[in-house]
Design a protein around this motif. Structure first.
Motif, mmCIF file in Angstrom:
data_model
loop_
_atom_site.group_PDB
_atom_site.id
_atom_site.type_symbol
_atom_site.label_atom_id
_atom_site.label_comp_id
_atom_site.label_asym_id
_atom_site.label_seq_id
_atom_site.Cartn_x
_atom_site.Cartn_y
_atom_site.Cartn_z
ATOM 1 N N ALA A 124 0.502 -4.720 -2.622
ATOM 2 C CA ALA A 124 -0.563 -5.288 -1.795
ATOM 3 C C ALA A 124 -1.844 -4.497 -1.988
ATOM 4 N N THR A 125 -2.987 -5.185 -1.843
ATOM 5 C CA THR A 125 -4.294 -4.522 -1.955
ATOM 6 C C THR A 125 -5.342 -5.277 -1.150
ATOM 7 N N ASP A 126 -6.348 -4.562 -0.692
ATOM 8 C CA ASP A 126 -7.525 -5.199 -0.081
ATOM 9 C C ASP A 126 -8.800 -4.753 -0.808
ATOM 10 N N ARG A 127 -8.636 -4.303 -2.033
ATOM 11 C CA ARG A 127 -9.678 -3.786 -2.918
ATOM 12 C C ARG A 127 -9.982 -2.308 -2.679
ATOM 13 N N TYR A 128 -9.715 -1.805 -1.483
ATOM 14 C CA TYR A 128 -10.028 -0.414 -1.180
ATOM 15 C C TYR A 128 -8.812 0.499 -1.298
ATOM 16 N N ARG A 129 -7.632 -0.095 -1.272
ATOM 17 C CA ARG A 129 -6.398 0.675 -1.452
ATOM 18 C C ARG A 129 -5.327 -0.240 -2.024
ATOM 19 N N VAL A 130 -4.330 0.353 -2.634
ATOM 20 C CA VAL A 130 -3.210 -0.377 -3.207
ATOM 21 C C VAL A 130 -1.931 0.302 -2.749
ATOM 22 N N ALA A 131 -0.950 -0.498 -2.283
ATOM 23 C CA ALA A 131 0.349 0.052 -1.897
ATOM 24 C C ALA A 131 1.439 -0.615 -2.733
ATOM 25 N N VAL A 132 2.381 0.186 -3.198
ATOM 26 C CA VAL A 132 3.483 -0.314 -4.030
ATOM 27 C C VAL A 132 4.784 0.330 -3.565
ATOM 28 N N ARG A 133 5.843 -0.473 -3.518
ATOM 29 C CA ARG A 133 7.186 0.064 -3.214
ATOM 30 C C ARG A 133 8.210 -0.729 -4.009
ATOM 31 N N GLU A 134 9.152 -0.039 -4.600
ATOM 32 C CA GLU A 134 10.236 -0.681 -5.336
ATOM 33 C C GLU A 134 11.551 -0.464 -4.613
#
Length: 382
Positions: free
Chosen positions: A168-178
């Motif tokens: 997920a992103t809002d252009r100011y941060r990105v979060a990733v989980r596997e």
């Protein structure tokens, strides 16, 4: 139509059915809950053309039938009924609800006007519910809340043979989980993606968080692509967001050798205190040295704040400015005693790159949950 059902079971089923309904709708028929009798009891359903919820419960059915009734009104009534069996009877367009000494008469809605619920294909794979719920809570916070760009209001699910990745992103941060993924008999040698609205996915994560295993199905029907999640005789479907999700995974560095390890709870409390003097949208300054971390906030002419906490620095000194709420969102998603803040580099040696936040089991041991959160206002996606 006549049936009798356990009060607690019925109340929980109605609450589940109405949870994803919109607070306001231009079509009143979509605010209803459809109640149908089955061979073993009842099926309760809701649908607003984008999201549907269906659940089956046991009940003593005396006369089969189907009714449509205002969902939120029924949920309010069901949650306040006395501790006794609930009895429903219908006559023409009136629905009688009796429970102990309580009696209600409701008007039914026209069943023939209710839309056909989406059909779900065979399952695409299986997920451990606890890991999935945890991953959704970590990642969805980074999704955009601005409907101007719908494609980033969702969470991108990327499926391979063994892994499900949430982004997920809002252009100011990105979060990733596997997390681990069981594909069953389906071949996922070619990755499959599904862009699910973040709000819907958050509710799904909460609903199925203690269900053991969640069955997932991705279906294409009549130019409508939907994803379905099922467990415990409950199913939620969601229309997928159309569009191309930005390739934000490439923003994550392969390796970072300059980082600091900090106690997560201490850092959260320090940020909350120091940010009190900040004006809206202002950033905090973080200075990392071998002696620790200094947090500084310069508010108006009258207010300033600073605090020093322990930090274990690997590599050179670093100064970065971060918006406190964005940082707190990332720290809140790190479910470990310590957090690692890694400092990436840009082509300009005087301008730090995005800050990479990951979990840390101890001062020396990285976390094992594959969670990554990249943060630096106004630098991403340029």
């Amino acid at each position: 139509m006549r049936f009798q059902v356990n009060r607690d079971v019925f109340s929980e089923a109605v609450s589940f059915a109405v949870k994803l309904l919109p607070q306001r709708t231009t079509l009143p028929i979509l605010s209803g809950v459809l109640i149908e009798t089955t061979d073993t009891g009842l099926k309760l359903s809701s649908f607003d053309y984008e999201v549907s919820a269906q659940t089956e419960i046991d009940a003593d059915v005396e006369e089969a039938g189907t009714i449509l009734v205002s969902g939120r009104l029924l949920a309010d009534i069901a949650s306040r009924l006395p501790n006794a069996p609930v009895r429903f009877t219908t006559e023409d367009s009136r629905i009688s609800v009796t429970c102990g000494s309580a009696n209600f008469t409701l008007l039914s809605m026209p069943v023939e006007e209710y839309p056909t619920l989406p059909e779900v294909s065979a399952q695409s794979g299986l997920l451990p519910s606890d890991s999935f719920s945890d991953a959704v809570s970590q990642v969805a916070v980074a999704a955009s809340r601005d409907d101007v760009t719908p494609v980033i209001t969702g969470v991108q699910l990327e499926v391979t043979d063994t892994t499900l990745s949430l982004v997920a992103t809002d252009r100011y941060r990105v979060a990733v989980r596997e997390i681990d993924w069981d594909p069953g008999e389906r071949d996922f040698s070619e990755p499959v993606t599904a862009l699910v609205p973040a709000r819907t996915l958050q509710e799904i994560g909460k609903t199925f968080g203690h269900s053991g295993t969640i069955s997932v199905a991705i279906t294409n029907t009549d130019d409508r692509e939907i994803i379905a999640f099922s467990a415990d005789r409950k199913t939620v479907t969601s229309l997928l967001i159309k569009g191309n999700f930005p390739p934000v995974k490439r923003l994550f560095p392969e390796e970072v050798d300059n980082y600091a390890v900090i106690n997560t709870g201490e850092l959260i409390e320090a940020v909350r205190r120091v940010q009190l003097v900040l004006e809206r949208e202002a950033a905090l300054r973080f200075t990392f040295t071998i002696d620790g971390l200094i947090l500084e906030a310069i508010g108006g002419e009258q207010a300033q704040a600073s605090e020093t906490i322990d930090a274990h620095l690997h590599g050179g000194d670093m100064v970065v400015s971060l918006k406190p709420q964005f940082l707190l969102d990332g720290l809140g998603a790190v479910h470990s005693e310590f957090v690692r803040m890694s400092f990436t580099r840009t082509e300009n040696p005087n301008k730090p790159g995005p800050v990479l936040i990951t979990s840390q089991s101890s001062k020396d041991q990285p976390g094992a949950d594959n969670y990554k959160y990249l943060l630096q206002p106004n630098l991403l996606l340029r």
